[in-house]
Scaffold this active site. Structure first.
Site, PDB file in Angstrom:
ATOM      1  N   CYS A 241       0.898  -1.094   0.061  1.00 52.50           N
ATOM      2  CA  CYS A 241       0.066   0.047   0.039  1.00 52.50           C
ATOM      3  C   CYS A 241       0.894   1.315  -0.013  1.00 52.50           C
ATOM      4  O   CYS A 241       1.745   1.355   0.995  1.00 52.50           O
ATOM      5  CB  CYS A 241      -1.092   0.030   1.048  1.00 52.50           C
ATOM      6  SG  CYS A 241      -1.758   1.520   1.245  1.00 52.50           S
ATOM      7  N   CYS A 266      -4.828   0.617   0.156  1.00 52.62           N
ATOM      8  CA  CYS A 266      -5.650  -0.252   0.734  1.00 52.62           C
ATOM      9  C   CYS A 266      -7.120   0.238   0.387  1.00 52.62           C
ATOM     10  O   CYS A 266      -7.469   1.271   0.419  1.00 52.62           O
ATOM     11  CB  CYS A 266      -5.311  -0.061   2.432  1.00 52.62           C
ATOM     12  SG  CYS A 266      -4.074  -1.037   2.935  1.00 52.62           S
TER      13      CYS A 266
END
Lengths: 293, 364, 201
Positions: A241, A266
């Site tokens: 992420c 995310c």
């Protein structure tokens, strides 16, 4: 003109709640089996979570803490709208923290954080019948479930392999529950399928337009259909992420500019936020220069 | 991201404020009154009541106003309200033979007892825009009837006298009329539930299906036996009183379609019927409904199901416009999680596709 | 008789009490073997324990034919149930949605109740059986959906043929009855998926 009535706690009248509650109990007793129920017309459109809303409204009490997500995020407009609905009609406590919620209503994702025994996950389901796109007739698919005749599903998956070299189903990937019923996990990415297996949380599924409720009790086997030579596998992402640096989580692709610039972050907004609060930093928040390259 | 959640709420609130603004339109014009909608857009009100299956002109008019004239949205509003209403009981079946007729036409007989009554119809109007309606031009009072309250016999009774037409359908004595808004749906359906679904069904969808049967997709050789529009009494049996009391009158449109039937192994040749009954004045809907009702009885008469209009699961599963619009429009909700999964798959498949292709070229 | 029964109140708060009792029942069936508790105060009519009475008010209504044991059917329960829930009493075990049995009553074979069909296995009877105690009886091992590995219960006062009957019921899956054991204000759920075995000692 007729006086417009006040609404009951959680909108639904008590008789409707009893009907839905009975359906939920039978759904729990027959894991993965779709219990027909007399779905009500809700003050939101069919296809927008009316099934999930009816299930949540029927189990919700004054002591619950509700979290609503859509695509893993608390801030998508439909999640905001459904959360606001329950705040209005049930005056219930809401949260965005997965760990604080007793009931989580979701569309398309299972939270990254492992769910616990005191939590119920309520899925919004558009098409509950996993065989529907192979056989459009309800009368036929009901027979297939009754006879545990799931050959058609395997044929479909195998044709994928023959044609594409892999199973080309990426979301709403069919599962077998407690060794008996083939079930649609709702359009979650198959990345989330393993989280359903032996979960400590109770999982309830509501399909309002199609008038079905089904369930996976806690600690129940949920197996994604596959073949020995083509075992089930989940999506993997090459990078962590960009905001929190998490790996092995489901990421959304965010387009940054019109020159092909992208970042992956995310999809579970609470998970990402919590990690950043804990001090984790992805490349977008760490070395800006590196990210720009 | 908590800020973003707030942002979503603000965006929604702002959108709704804008909607209210657009709904009101130019503030220099007077706001349209519910009574005006009830009186002057009566057929919109009728359609909303019919497909919402709630007979209340004022609430239907409110829904039309609130929806800015979007009738499917208005139907949705009224249905969501209907769901919350307690059920006190079930009325006696209405008796359309005792209808106070406002319109009654038959295509099967030139003249018949009770006569042909055109009533307030668009039929035979020339569809020329009327400049008088640009202003509040005075309208003359209509000619009235003297025999308005006389019961008028049904055309089906004329045919029944000769045994030429099937009798009214019979359900087992202990059959309780179903209600698909309160019970789970199950196929195959009994005809009462099917008719309920059609009565709530989308006018446009049923119109197109009915039309398709006329063009050969499940032909039924229909004749309009009779269309009648008028007021009927609603009566409720009160056990404490031991008799039925009248709750009031409602306007309904009934269509009995008469269909040729050559007979089969199961039944002798006689005319069969398709039935349509709709709240308010809606001939198009009642006629379409009766065509589709007859088409859906295909199997009952031992005929093959070959056309969409004859396919019960197909018709009933897709005739509800509130369900249909919700699911079609849900496609605009975010789907980026699933799209991401598909993106990933297509990229991988393209990568794989490129490899053997290159290899093959090299071999050639 | 009816007058006496209707004097007994139902839930103090019909909305929230029913919700709380339902959650107890849901947890009981989702987590077989756990003992759940009815939190709200309820004075049950003669013949029922508080948990059975609370389940009755929570789950039964006009749409659910209810079968009552011979003793319950003759007492004040039918009037109480009719008044508070509007439920219909049936003497037909094979079509009832719920069946209630008081402590020590003779439980008919599960096969007499509605088992559901292969197409619609949900259309089966849920039996609510009051027992002498939810603890202190012969130890039974439970496994199946809802149970992390295995768990134990030891209800006191189950019919002698219970394990054999349950084995038959389990083998019918997906058809079969579901069972809720009650005592005082507590309950244990035994959905048809549970495997039950006797443990030594």
């Amino acid at each position: 003109m007729t006086a417009l009535a006040d609404y009951n706690f959680a909108y639904l009248d008590e008789q409707t709640k009893r009907m839905i509650r009975r359906a939920i109990l039978k759904a729990i007793a027959i894991p993965g089996y779709q219990v027909p129920f007399a779905s009500r017309e809700m003050p939101m459109p069919y296809g927008w979570g009316t099934g999930g809303v009816q299930v949540t409204a029927s189990i919700l009490g004054p002591h619950d803490v509700l979290k609503v997500i859509d695509q893993g995020a608390d801030d998508t407009t439909n999640a905001v709208s459904i959360r606001a609905f329950f705040q209005k009609v049930a005056n219930v406590a809401v949260t965005t923290k997965t760990s604080e919620a007793t009931i989580i209503q979701t569309r398309h994702r299972i939270p990254e954080e492992t769910l616990g025994v005191n939590q119920v996950l309520v899925y919004q389901v558009p098409i509950p019948e996993p065989l529907r796109f192979l056989e459009p007739r309800e009368t036929e698919t009901r027979q297939m479930h009754a006879l545990e005749e799931y050959g058609l599903m395997h044929v479909k998956l195998y044709e994928d392999i023959a044609r594409h070299g892999r199973i080309a189903t990426t979301y709403a990937y069919p599962v077998k529950v407690a060794g008996r019923y083939v079930m649609d996990p709702s359009p979650t990415p198959k990345f989330d399928n393993p989280k359903m297996n032996q979960s400590a949380a109770l999982q309830l599924f509501g399909a309002g337009r199609e008038k079905r409720i089904y369930a996976v009790p806690p600690y129940t086997d949920v197996v994604s259909l596959d073949f020995e030579d083509h075992p089930f596998e989940v999506q993997t992402f090459e990078k962590p992420c960009a905001l929190c640096g998490a790996r092995h989580v489901y990421l959304d692709e965010v387009v940054l500019d019109d020159k092909g610039g992208r970042m992956f972050v995310c999809s579970d907004t609470d998970f990402c936020e919590t990690r950043r609060e804990e001090g984790h930093r992805g490349e977008m928040l760490g070395d800006i220069k590196e990210a720009a390259e | 991201m908590y800020v973003a959640v707030k942002g979503g709420e603000t965006a929604i609130a702002n959108a709704h404020q804008l909607l209210a603004d657009r709904r009101r339109g130019n503030r220099e014009l007077p706001a349209i009154a519910i009574e005006q909608i009830v009186e002057q857009l009566a057929l919109s009100v009728d359609r909303v009541m019919a497909e919402a299956s709630l007979y209340d002109r004022s609430l239907a008019a409110l829904a039309v106003k609130q929806s800015r004239g979007d009738l499917i949205e208005a139907i949705f509003l009224l249905r969501a309200y209907r769901t919350t209403l307690p059920r006190f009981g079930t009325s006696e079946p209405i008796d359309t033979a005792r209808m106070q007729i406002e319109r009654r036409v038959s295509a099967t007989y030139k003249d018949l007892p009770g006569g042909q009554l055109l009533g307030p119809t668009f039929d035979y109007t020339h569809r020329l825009l009327d400049p008088d309606l640009l202003h509040d031009t005075p309208v003359e009072a209509p000619a009235g009837r003297t025999d308005a309250d006389e019961p008028v016999m049904r055309v089906s009774e004329i045919l029944a006298g000769e045994g030429l037409i099937e009798a009214d359908g019979e359900l087992p004595a202990d059959h309780v009329a179903g209600d698909l808004t309160r019970e789970p749906m199950e196929f195959p359906m009994t005809r009462d539930l099917r008719l309920q679904a059609l009565a709530r069904g989308d006018e446009g969808f049923l119109l197109a299906l009915g039309y398709s049967t006329q063009r050969g997709y499940g032909r039924t050789h229909p004749f309009v036996g009779e269309i009648r529009i008028g007021l009927v009494d609603i009566e409720l049996d009160v056990p404490e009183l031991g008799f039925a009391v009248s709750l009031g009158e409602i306007l309904v449109t009934e269509c009995q379609m008469v269909n040729q039937f050559k007979g089969s192994a199961k039944a002798s040749p006689q005319f069969t019927r398709g039935y349509g009954l709709v709240f308010g004045q809606s001939e198009r809907k009642a006629m379409s409904m009766s065509l589709v009702d007859r088409a859906l009885r295909t199997q009952e008469f031992g005929e093959d199901v070959v056309a969409p209009a004859q396919d019960e699961e197909f018709v009933i599963s897709h005739c509800d416009n509130v369900q249909a619009t919700g699911f079609v429009e849900h496609l605009k909700l975010p789907h980026y999680v699933d799209f991401q999964a598909e993106l990933d798959l297509v990229r991988r498949m393209r990568a794989k596709h490129a490899q053997p292709h290159d290899h093959q070229e090299a071999a050639e | 008789m009816v007058a006496t029964a209707t004097l007994l109140p139902g839930f103090a708060d019909p909305v929230f009490d029913a919700q709380a009792v339902f959650r107890a029942a849901m947890d009981a069936l989702a987590r077989p073997g756990t003992i759940q508790q009815i939190g709200c105060p309820l004075t049950p009519p003669k013949g029922l324990c508080a948990a059975s009475a609370a389940l009755m008010l929570t789950l039964c209504d006009y749409d659910t034919p209810v079968y009552l044991s011979a003793a319950l059917a003759q007492g004040v329960v039918p009037g109480w149930l009719g008044f508070h829930a509007g439920a219909k009493i049936t003497s037909d075990k094979s079509t009832c949605a719920f069946a209630f049995f008081e402590k020590g009553s003779t439980l008919p074979a599960f096969g007499h109740f509605s088992q559901g069909t292969q197409d619609y296995p949900d259309r089966s009877t849920t039996i609510i059986l009051e027992v002498a105690s939810l603890e202190g009886g012969a130890r039974l091992s439970l496994s199946g959906p809802g149970i992390n590995g295995a768990t134990e219960i030891a209800p006191l006062g189950l019919p002698a043929t219970f394990l054999d009957q349950w084995r038959v019921n389990r083998a019918l899956f997906p058809r079969g009855i579901d069972l809720i054991l009650t005592c005082s204000n507590r309950l244990i759920g035994l959905p048809r998926t549970v495997n039950i075995k006797a443990l030594e000692g």
